[in-house]
Write an enzyme that holds these catalytic residues in place. Structure first.
Site, PDB file in Angstrom:
ATOM      1  N   CYS A  79      20.274  44.049  40.776  1.00 40.81           N
ATOM      2  CA  CYS A  79      18.794  43.838  41.410  1.00 40.81           C
ATOM      3  C   CYS A  79      18.773  43.081  42.034  1.00 40.81           C
ATOM      4  CB  CYS A  79      18.490  43.348  40.634  1.00 40.81           C
ATOM      5  SG  CYS A  79      16.201  43.763  41.212  1.00 40.81           S
ATOM      6  N   CYS A 109      14.607  43.791  30.937  1.00 44.04           N
ATOM      7  CA  CYS A 109      13.422  43.565  32.228  1.00 44.04           C
ATOM      8  C   CYS A 109      12.523  44.731  31.717  1.00 44.04           C
ATOM      9  CB  CYS A 109      13.347  43.442  33.465  1.00 44.04           C
ATOM     10  SG  CYS A 109      13.383  44.055  34.988  1.00 44.04           S
ATOM     11  N   GLY A 154       5.384  34.686  38.089  1.00 45.57           N
ATOM     12  CA  GLY A 154       5.994  33.648  37.394  1.00 45.57           C
ATOM     13  C   GLY A 154       5.889  32.306  37.868  1.00 45.57           C
ATOM     14  N   VAL A 155       6.067  31.354  37.475  1.00 45.39           N
ATOM     15  CA  VAL A 155       6.095  29.870  37.920  1.00 45.39           C
ATOM     16  C   VAL A 155       7.091  29.878  39.196  1.00 45.39           C
ATOM     17  CG1 VAL A 155       7.365  29.092  35.783  1.00 45.39           C
ATOM     18  CG2 VAL A 155       6.017  27.341  37.728  1.00 45.39           C
ATOM     19  N   ASP A 156       8.113  29.922  39.387  1.00 49.94           N
ATOM     20  CA  ASP A 156       9.339  30.091  40.166  1.00 49.94           C
ATOM     21  C   ASP A 156       8.626  30.656  41.491  1.00 49.94           C
ATOM     22  OD1 ASP A 156      10.720  29.088  37.768  1.00 49.94           O
ATOM     23  OD2 ASP A 156      11.470  30.057  37.154  1.00 49.94           O
ATOM     24  N   ALA A 186       8.479  36.759  47.270  1.00 49.80           N
ATOM     25  CA  ALA A 186       9.010  37.363  46.480  1.00 49.80           C
ATOM     26  C   ALA A 186       8.147  37.126  45.699  1.00 49.80           C
ATOM     27  CB  ALA A 186      10.648  38.420  46.090  1.00 49.80           C
ATOM     28  N   MET A 187       7.127  37.756  45.270  1.00 53.50           N
ATOM     29  CA  MET A 187       6.517  37.003  43.933  1.00 53.50           C
ATOM     30  C   MET A 187       5.978  37.864  42.458  1.00 53.50           C
ATOM     31  SD  MET A 187       2.770  35.102  46.394  1.00 53.50           S
ATOM     32  CE  MET A 187       2.539  34.342  44.929  1.00 53.50           C
ATOM     33  N   SER A 188       7.254  37.642  41.694  1.00 53.47           N
ATOM     34  CA  SER A 188       6.989  38.287  40.943  1.00 53.47           C
ATOM     35  C   SER A 188       5.456  37.703  39.249  1.00 53.47           C
ATOM     36  CB  SER A 188       8.458  37.785  39.696  1.00 53.47           C
ATOM     37  OG  SER A 188       8.193  36.145  39.144  1.00 53.47           O
ATOM     38  N   GLY A 237      12.175  33.154  44.202  1.00 59.66           N
ATOM     39  CA  GLY A 237      12.443  31.822  43.564  1.00 59.66           C
ATOM     40  C   GLY A 237      13.526  31.349  42.487  1.00 59.66           C
TER      41      GLY A 237
END
EC number: 2.8.1.13
Length: 356
Positions: free
Chosen positions: A101, A193, A10-12, A6-8, A125
């Site tokens: 979530c 968010c 963001g860096v993490d 799961a890629m938001s 992340g």
């Protein structure tokens, strides 16, 4: 192993994806579109599910050489997270939308689709660790997110991976920079968010409407009128609409909320102290209910609010006797139980607080 990350954007999650590739897994990246109106949600300084976030995630996937997709979970997110958040506040509760979530979107709806498509696990992340099926705190105590993952079941954890939980955040940023990822210095997200303005009261008011009530003191004396209990939470001191401290000169805080009557009670700080807690819908991380009392620690908010306790399962609810009092505990909050361990405190159970 086939791993969906799961890629938001963001860096993490970007470093998490990179580490999964390094480990030799068959990796696919997916960005969750959680809003039908991109830009109305946010992470960091930009919108969560915004075109910028999706583009950031796609660029990282391109650098890593992995397939990348955007999956629309907007309707599910609205039903299971946003609407739940609004309804909880209307009942005078204080929910944590990140907990919901994780419970209903990332490790439920997303994981179910991933498994149906033949993936073995979902990686995120999050700052947490898994060892032998046990969920533990992250190495970086300041970034630890095991609390918001405490609601996950043993089956959900069996298909979860947290690749960055053993690394402090500064090292994650440094690693992202070394890998040439443009998100290395992207700001962290701190707010809810789906409330881009940061004004929770206004967000709730627009959806709940005006439900007048009274702010009263411990004797029942009316101190002020209000437009709805959704504008208050246990422990709140500012924005009460009252004329300053009590007759004794001490500050006053929200100590109780009765949504049925619209009554918000205020009192001194010591009225916030609780020595016992009750939680419904308990989840035991091991999948096995305890046979008796448990000596452990309880955490009642994402950061802070930790004390030693004795927990016992009675009539399907977790009953806690605290060794030291906690303040500002509200119905609707999640309580997560930990077993202290030098190798990383282990999450053993969670429940939703119903009584304080």
């Amino acid at each position: 192993m086939r791993v969906l990350v799961a890629m938001s954007g963001g860096v993490d999650s970007s470093v998490a994806a990179a580490r999964m590739v390094d480990a030799g897994h068959d990796v696919v990246g997916v960005h969750l579109a959680l809003s039908s109106a991109p830009g109305t949600l946010r992470t960091g300084s930009r919108g969560c599910c915004s075109k910028e976030d999706a583009s950031d995630a796609r660029r990282v996937a391109d650098i890593l050489g992995i397939p990348f997709y955007v999956w629309d979970f907007a309707d599910r997110f609205k039903d299971d997270v946003i609407d739940d958040f609004v309804e909880s506040y209307a009942r005078g509760e204080t929910p944590n939308p990140c907990v919901r979530c994780n419970e209903r979107i990332k490790f439920s709806a997303l994981a179910a689709r991933a498994l149906a498509l033949g993936f073995d696990a979902v990686a995120t992340g999050h700052y947490a660790r898994l060892s032998d099926g046990r969920l533990r705190r992250a190495v970086d105590a300041d970034k630890d997110q095991s609390y918001v993952l405490g609601v996950l079941t043993a089956e959900q954890l069996r298909h979860a991976l947290f690749p960055i939980g053993d690394t402090p955040k500064p090292q994650i940023r440094a690693e992202a920079a070394e890998r040439g990822l443009a998100v290395a210095e992207k700001p962290d997200s701190h707010d809810i968010c789906f409330i881009p303005t940061g004004d929770t009261k206004a967000f709730l008011g627009a959806r709940i409407g005006v439900r007048p009530g009274a702010v009263v003191d411990g004797s029942g004396t009316v101190l002020a009128e209000h437009d709805g209990v959704h504008g208050f939470t246990i422990g709140q001191r500012k924005g009460l609409g009252i004329a300053g401290p009590g007759a004794d000169g001490r500050p006053r805080y929200v100590t109780a909320i009765d949504a049925e009557t619209g009554t918000v009670r205020v009192g001194p700080a010591e009225d916030l102290e609780v020595w016992e807690l009750t939680g419904e819908r308990p989840v035991f991380t091991s999948g096995v209910e305890p046979g008796g009392p448990i000596e452990c620690q309880v955490q009642v908010r994402a950061h802070g609010g930790i004390t030693d306790t004795v927990a016992e399962l009675r009539d399907g609810k977790l009953e806690l006797s605290l060794r030291a009092p906690l303040r500002g505990v509200a119905p609707g909050q999640t309580m997560v139980l930990y077993r202290p361990d030098p190798d990383g405190d282990e999450v053993i159970a969670s429940a939703t607080i119903t009584r304080r």
